[in-house]
Design a protein around this motif. Structure first.
Motif, PDB file in Angstrom:
ATOM      1  N   GLN A  77     -85.273 -14.117   7.379  1.00 28.67           N
ATOM      2  CA  GLN A  77     -85.737 -13.426   8.581  1.00 28.67           C
ATOM      3  C   GLN A  77     -84.561 -13.201   9.513  1.00 28.67           C
ATOM      4  O   GLN A  77     -83.694 -14.060   9.664  1.00 28.67           O
ATOM      5  CB  GLN A  77     -86.804 -14.282   9.274  1.00 28.67           C
ATOM      6  N   ASN A  78     -84.503 -12.021  10.125  1.00 27.10           N
ATOM      7  CA  ASN A  78     -83.451 -11.706  11.102  1.00 27.10           C
ATOM      8  C   ASN A  78     -84.000 -10.652  12.057  1.00 27.10           C
ATOM      9  O   ASN A  78     -84.097  -9.477  11.706  1.00 27.10           O
ATOM     10  CB  ASN A  78     -82.190 -11.193  10.401  1.00 27.10           C
ATOM     11  N   GLU A  79     -84.387 -11.076  13.249  1.00 27.62           N
ATOM     12  CA  GLU A  79     -85.058 -10.147  14.158  1.00 27.62           C
ATOM     13  C   GLU A  79     -84.852 -10.555  15.613  1.00 27.62           C
ATOM     14  O   GLU A  79     -84.532 -11.711  15.905  1.00 27.62           O
ATOM     15  CB  GLU A  79     -86.551 -10.096  13.845  1.00 27.62           C
ATOM     16  N   PRO A  80     -85.030  -9.608  16.537  1.00 30.47           N
ATOM     17  CA  PRO A  80     -84.895  -9.933  17.970  1.00 30.47           C
ATOM     18  C   PRO A  80     -85.899 -10.999  18.384  1.00 30.47           C
ATOM     19  O   PRO A  80     -86.995 -11.108  17.812  1.00 30.47           O
ATOM     20  CB  PRO A  80     -85.187  -8.598  18.665  1.00 30.47           C
ATOM     21  N   PHE A  81     -85.504 -11.785  19.376  1.00 35.10           N
ATOM     22  CA  PHE A  81     -86.344 -12.896  19.837  1.00 35.10           C
ATOM     23  C   PHE A  81     -86.133 -13.064  21.328  1.00 35.10           C
ATOM     24  O   PHE A  81     -85.011 -12.958  21.825  1.00 35.10           O
ATOM     25  CB  PHE A  81     -85.953 -14.181  19.088  1.00 35.10           C
ATOM     26  N   GLU A  82     -87.230 -13.306  22.053  1.00 35.75           N
ATOM     27  CA  GLU A  82     -87.128 -13.499  23.505  1.00 35.75           C
ATOM     28  C   GLU A  82     -87.580 -14.905  23.869  1.00 35.75           C
ATOM     29  O   GLU A  82     -88.646 -15.355  23.458  1.00 35.75           O
ATOM     30  CB  GLU A  82     -87.972 -12.461  24.246  1.00 35.75           C
ATOM     31  N   ASP A  83     -86.740 -15.590  24.636  1.00 40.73           N
ATOM     32  CA  ASP A  83     -87.041 -16.946  25.082  1.00 40.73           C
ATOM     33  C   ASP A  83     -87.239 -16.931  26.595  1.00 40.73           C
ATOM     34  O   ASP A  83     -86.476 -16.282  27.325  1.00 40.73           O
ATOM     35  CB  ASP A  83     -85.873 -17.872  24.715  1.00 40.73           C
ATOM     36  N   PRO A  84     -88.256 -17.630  27.097  1.00 41.80           N
ATOM     37  CA  PRO A  84     -88.522 -17.596  28.541  1.00 41.80           C
ATOM     38  C   PRO A  84     -87.380 -18.166  29.380  1.00 41.80           C
ATOM     39  O   PRO A  84     -87.232 -17.798  30.549  1.00 41.80           O
ATOM     40  CB  PRO A  84     -89.791 -18.443  28.693  1.00 41.80           C
ATOM     41  N   HIS A  85     -86.567 -19.039  28.798  1.00 40.70           N
ATOM     42  CA  HIS A  85     -85.467 -19.645  29.542  1.00 40.70           C
ATOM     43  C   HIS A  85     -84.132 -18.945  29.273  1.00 40.70           C
ATOM     44  O   HIS A  85     -83.381 -18.640  30.203  1.00 40.70           O
ATOM     45  CB  HIS A  85     -85.345 -21.126  29.194  1.00 40.70           C
ATOM     46  N   HIS A  86     -83.843 -18.663  28.005  1.00 36.90           N
ATOM     47  CA  HIS A  86     -82.536 -18.105  27.630  1.00 36.90           C
ATOM     48  C   HIS A  86     -82.514 -16.577  27.593  1.00 36.90           C
ATOM     49  O   HIS A  86     -81.426 -15.984  27.517  1.00 36.90           O
ATOM     50  CB  HIS A  86     -82.106 -18.650  26.263  1.00 36.90           C
ATOM     51  N   GLY A  87     -83.673 -15.947  27.615  1.00 35.02           N
ATOM     52  CA  GLY A  87     -83.712 -14.487  27.620  1.00 35.02           C
ATOM     53  C   GLY A  87     -83.725 -13.898  26.223  1.00 35.02           C
ATOM     54  O   GLY A  87     -84.174 -14.517  25.254  1.00 35.02           O
ATOM     55  N   ASN A  88     -83.201 -12.663  26.101  1.00 33.55           N
ATOM     56  CA  ASN A  88     -83.214 -11.946  24.834  1.00 33.55           C
ATOM     57  C   ASN A  88     -82.159 -12.505  23.883  1.00 33.55           C
ATOM     58  O   ASN A  88     -81.041 -12.822  24.284  1.00 33.55           O
ATOM     59  CB  ASN A  88     -82.955 -10.460  25.059  1.00 33.55           C
ATOM     60  N   GLY A  89     -82.531 -12.622  22.629  1.00 27.96           N
ATOM     61  CA  GLY A  89     -81.607 -13.118  21.622  1.00 27.96           C
ATOM     62  C   GLY A  89     -82.002 -12.637  20.245  1.00 27.96           C
ATOM     63  O   GLY A  89     -82.774 -11.689  20.096  1.00 27.96           O
ATOM     64  N   GLN A  90     -81.471 -13.297  19.224  1.00 25.02           N
ATOM     65  CA  GLN A  90     -81.751 -12.956  17.836  1.00 25.02           C
ATOM     66  C   GLN A  90     -82.117 -14.234  17.081  1.00 25.02           C
ATOM     67  O   GLN A  90     -81.412 -15.243  17.181  1.00 25.02           O
ATOM     68  CB  GLN A  90     -80.519 -12.306  17.187  1.00 25.02           C
ATOM     69  N   PHE A  91     -83.227 -14.176  16.345  1.00 24.55           N
ATOM     70  CA  PHE A  91     -83.634 -15.317  15.525  1.00 24.55           C
ATOM     71  C   PHE A  91     -83.345 -15.015  14.063  1.00 24.55           C
ATOM     72  O   PHE A  91     -83.654 -13.932  13.565  1.00 24.55           O
ATOM     73  CB  PHE A  91     -85.124 -15.612  15.693  1.00 24.55           C
TER      74      PHE A  91
ATOM     75  N   ASN B 272     -79.748 -17.079  18.612  1.00 23.52           N
ATOM     76  CA  ASN B 272     -78.474 -16.618  19.175  1.00 23.52           C
ATOM     77  C   ASN B 272     -78.729 -15.939  20.525  1.00 23.52           C
ATOM     78  O   ASN B 272     -79.221 -14.804  20.582  1.00 23.52           O
ATOM     79  CB  ASN B 272     -77.799 -15.648  18.199  1.00 23.52           C
ATOM     80  N   TYR B 273     -78.396 -16.656  21.606  1.00 23.80           N
ATOM     81  CA  TYR B 273     -78.480 -16.090  22.959  1.00 23.80           C
ATOM     82  C   TYR B 273     -77.058 -15.977  23.508  1.00 23.80           C
ATOM     83  O   TYR B 273     -76.775 -16.453  24.605  1.00 23.80           O
ATOM     84  CB  TYR B 273     -79.314 -16.987  23.875  1.00 23.80           C
ATOM     85  N   TYR B 274     -76.196 -15.426  22.742  1.00 25.33           N
ATOM     86  CA  TYR B 274     -74.767 -15.417  23.053  1.00 25.33           C
ATOM     87  C   TYR B 274     -74.501 -15.177  24.551  1.00 25.33           C
ATOM     88  O   TYR B 274     -75.092 -14.283  25.131  1.00 25.33           O
ATOM     89  CB  TYR B 274     -74.098 -14.306  22.236  1.00 25.33           C
ATOM     90  N   PRO B 275     -73.647 -16.024  25.142  1.00 22.94           N
ATOM     91  CA  PRO B 275     -72.725 -17.013  24.586  1.00 22.94           C
ATOM     92  C   PRO B 275     -73.294 -18.432  24.433  1.00 22.94           C
ATOM     93  O   PRO B 275     -72.558 -19.413  24.567  1.00 22.94           O
ATOM     94  CB  PRO B 275     -71.584 -16.993  25.591  1.00 22.94           C
ATOM     95  N   TYR B 276     -74.577 -18.538  24.146  1.00 21.13           N
ATOM     96  CA  TYR B 276     -75.188 -19.836  23.855  1.00 21.13           C
ATOM     97  C   TYR B 276     -76.024 -19.692  22.602  1.00 21.13           C
ATOM     98  O   TYR B 276     -76.807 -18.733  22.474  1.00 21.13           O
ATOM     99  CB  TYR B 276     -76.062 -20.287  25.028  1.00 21.13           C
ATOM    100  N   THR B 277     -75.860 -20.615  21.644  1.00 25.63           N
ATOM    101  CA  THR B 277     -76.636 -20.541  20.410  1.00 25.63           C
ATOM    102  C   THR B 277     -77.147 -21.923  20.026  1.00 25.63           C
ATOM    103  O   THR B 277     -76.556 -22.946  20.375  1.00 25.63           O
ATOM    104  CB  THR B 277     -75.809 -19.977  19.233  1.00 25.63           C
ATOM    105  N   ILE B 278     -78.257 -21.927  19.298  1.00 29.10           N
ATOM    106  CA  ILE B 278     -78.848 -23.151  18.755  1.00 29.10           C
ATOM    107  C   ILE B 278     -79.041 -22.949  17.257  1.00 29.10           C
ATOM    108  O   ILE B 278     -79.569 -21.914  16.823  1.00 29.10           O
ATOM    109  CB  ILE B 278     -80.213 -23.460  19.393  1.00 29.10           C
ATOM    110  N   THR B 279     -78.609 -23.912  16.459  1.00 25.79           N
ATOM    111  CA  THR B 279     -78.777 -23.835  15.015  1.00 25.79           C
ATOM    112  C   THR B 279     -79.335 -25.157  14.511  1.00 25.79           C
ATOM    113  O   THR B 279     -78.857 -26.222  14.893  1.00 25.79           O
ATOM    114  CB  THR B 279     -77.439 -23.542  14.298  1.00 25.79           C
ATOM    115  N   GLU B 280     -80.349 -25.068  13.646  1.00 25.15           N
ATOM    116  CA  GLU B 280     -80.964 -26.268  13.086  1.00 25.15           C
ATOM    117  C   GLU B 280     -81.013 -26.164  11.566  1.00 25.15           C
ATOM    118  O   GLU B 280     -81.319 -25.102  11.013  1.00 25.15           O
ATOM    119  CB  GLU B 280     -82.388 -26.447  13.628  1.00 25.15           C
ATOM    120  N   TYR B 281     -80.716 -27.289  10.913  1.00 26.85           N
ATOM    121  CA  TYR B 281     -80.778 -27.367   9.451  1.00 26.85           C
ATOM    122  C   TYR B 281     -81.757 -28.475   9.067  1.00 26.85           C
ATOM    123  O   TYR B 281     -81.657 -29.601   9.556  1.00 26.85           O
ATOM    124  CB  TYR B 281     -79.409 -27.671   8.850  1.00 26.85           C
TER     125      TYR B 281
END
Length: 268
Positions: A43-57, A88-97
């Protein structure tokens, strides 16, 4: 749980690296995917977070059985993958494995990018102010990488960019080079299994460090390939690379994923 903070500087600006990061990840994933191992993009699509704003999931499956040490291969299925989820809310990102077969295993990475030489000691105060952690500087020019991954064309000591004039970095380059930026990465590794926890968590951090070193070297060494790209250009490149990479990886695994999930459910 083992927590470390990595700081990796590059002769770029944060704005420049927004393109370079996406290009490097896509090209690196394609290069490392072969014979049924590597990275499948789910999956690779736009994502909106209420705190970080627009990003990509992005969600990926990383097949890596042959890259595991022998003691780990002995206890995992022959076809084995780790699930990567990234916001990815550049310049802030979160990655989980995570891994369904190993429910007590996880890696959590928070990344922040700033235009400095790794001098911000309070960048993660909101996330981990009171947590003890080792700070590790990674030097893309002078730190050694595993011999099997070395390419002279990707060595910042030898490479010089035709489009930017940057490169041929020497020891101490971070003290004087302009421009300069830093990737700050807060990495938490958990493997809560008695008798194996310390060994596994230390091993995973070594792998993470090698991947960060190689990836950031490549992002700079490939700068002439991505430097003139727009965000639309790199998203199109990313889409094409994902399609090509999935073909390389998925043909072998398309009929086995259900079996993996079945094994995971049985083991838990």
């Amino acid at each position: 749980m083992l927590l470390k903070e990595y700081r990796i500087c590059m002769p770029l600006t944060v704005d420049e690296y927004r393109i370079g990061q996406l290009y490097m990840i896509s090209k690196h994933s394609h290069e490392q995917s072969d014979r049924g191992e590597g990275v499948e993009v789910v999956q690779n699509e736009p994502f909106e977070d209420p705190h970080h704003g627009n990003g990509q999931f992005t969600e990926k499956r990383v097949y890596l059985n042959s890259k595991l040490p022998s003691w780990a291969r002995a206890v995992v299925p022959k076809i084995f993958y780790v699930t990567e989820k990234a916001w990815n809310y550049y310049p802030y990102t979160i990655t989980e494995y995570t891994c369904s077969f190993l429910p007590k295993f996880s890696i959590h990475i928070e990344t922040k990018y700033e235009d400095n030489k790794g001098s911000n000691d309070s960048i993660f105060d909101n996330e981990a102010k009171d947590l003890e952690r080792e700070v590790c500087f990674i030097d893309i020019a002078c730190d050694e990488i595993p011999e099997r991954y070395y390419k002279e064309s990707e060595d910042p000591k030898h490479f010089k960019s035709e489009k930017t004039g940057r490169g041929q970095l020497r020891e101490g380059w971070r003290d004087s080079h302009q421009p300069i930026m830093c990737s700050y990465k807060l990495v938490t590794v958990k493997f809560e299994v008695w008798g194996l926890q310390t060994r596994v968590e230390q091993f995973v951090h070594k792998v993470v460090r090698d991947i960060l070193l190689i990836g950031h070297r490549q992002a700079f060494a490939w700068v002439d390939e991505w430097y003139d790209m727009t965000m639309d250009d790199v998203r199109e490149y990313e889409k094409n690379m994902h399609e090509q990479t999935n073909i390389k990886v998925c043909n072998q695994h398309s009929s086995t994923v259900d079996d993996i999930e079945s094994q995971a459910q049985t083991s838990t």
